[in-house]
Design a protein around this motif. Structure first.
Motif: not given
Length: 280
Positions: A23, A64, A68-69, A172
């Motif tokens: 994450d 970004q 999604d991090w 991801t």
């Protein structure tokens, strides 16, 4: 962690690949031409800390759009590694050092457990008891298992993929259960040294399960690879990175197959990786 992608050149803007480690950590594979397009100089990045900071911030901003991090902590650490063919592999972490160390320890723990499961004392004792070709083959199998664990191919979470839009592909670490196969397009891998090609395929082994055909064209060996059987785009990206690290040149597949059929010599049809992996 995934290793292991191609940069599309051929008259259009180069592709930047992102994939998510956790994450708060991502990796980005980027070609020199793309770095130039962003207004940075690859050589200067290694000596100019201010330019490197601006470059890293630009990568974070671009990522970004597709990943999604969490970046609230700012860039805490990064590793930039040059690859063949003017590529740069950048790992960016926004995790505080102590937390990052704990996660690395967790990863080491997973790899240690995987290693203990794959290479037991009993299995080693069996190899010790063998002789001749049987011993050599058993040793090669153990060495391959060891390489897989060290490369993060066993019991590692970062393997799943989603695809971004435009000129970017985003990778991801999550994929809906039941989904399989990659949309990563076929690629060519070119080696000038046959022994290096064999070493690369030996690292992958039979478990790669990729449809691959090998041609001889002049002094080069050209392998065409179909990635549709990959579990994710991340695995395809890792494949291409590793090929570059072993001295191969990777590229987009356009009309090469028709050209090679007419002007080259087909050496292995359909299972080139599997056949070459047995030659080491």
């Amino acid at each position: 962690m995934a290793n292991n992608f191609d940069i599309i050149r051929e008259g259009r803007r180069d592709t930047m690949f992102f994939w998510k480690i956790d994450d708060e950590t991502i990796r980005c594979l980027i070609h020199k031409q793309e770095i130039d397009n962003m207004g940075f100089d690859l050589q200067a990045l290694s000596t100019d800390s201010k330019q490197m900071e601006e470059f890293l911030n630009a990568i974070v901003k671009s990522s970004q759009n597709y990943i999604d991090w969490h970046t609230e902590n700012g860039i805490q650490n990064y590793i930039a590694r040059s690859l063949p063919a003017d590529q740069l592999l950048v790992t960016i972490s926004c995790t505080f050092p102590d937390v990052a160390i704990d996660r690395d320890l967790d990863q080491i723990k997973k790899m240690t457990s995987a290693l203990n499961q794959k290479i037991t004392d009993e299995r080693l004792a069996e190899v010790y008891a063998l002789s001749g070709e049987e011993k050599e083959k058993a040793f090669e199998e153990i060495s391959r298992d060891l390489q897989e664990v060290c490369m993060g191919k066993v019991d590692v979470d970062e393997q799943e993929t989603t695809t971004g839009s435009g000129d970017y592909a985003a990778v991801t670490d999550k994929q809906e259960e039941g989904q399989h196969k990659s949309d990563f397009p076929p690629r060519k891998v070119v080696f000038g040294d046959f022994s290096r090609l064999v070493q690369f395929c030996s690292l992958l082994g039979e478990k790669a399960h990729l449809y691959s055909t090998l041609y001889k064209a002049g002094e080069e060996y050209v392998m065409l690879v179909d990635f549709s059987q990959c579990e994710s785009d991340a695995q395809a990206v890792a494949f291409m990175i590793t090929a570059e690290e072993y001295g191969g040149k990777t590229g987009e597949l356009r009309y090469e197959e028709a050209y090679l059929e007419e002007h080259g010599s087909r050496m292995i049809d359909g299972n080139a990786i599997e056949v070459l992996s047995e030659m080491s």
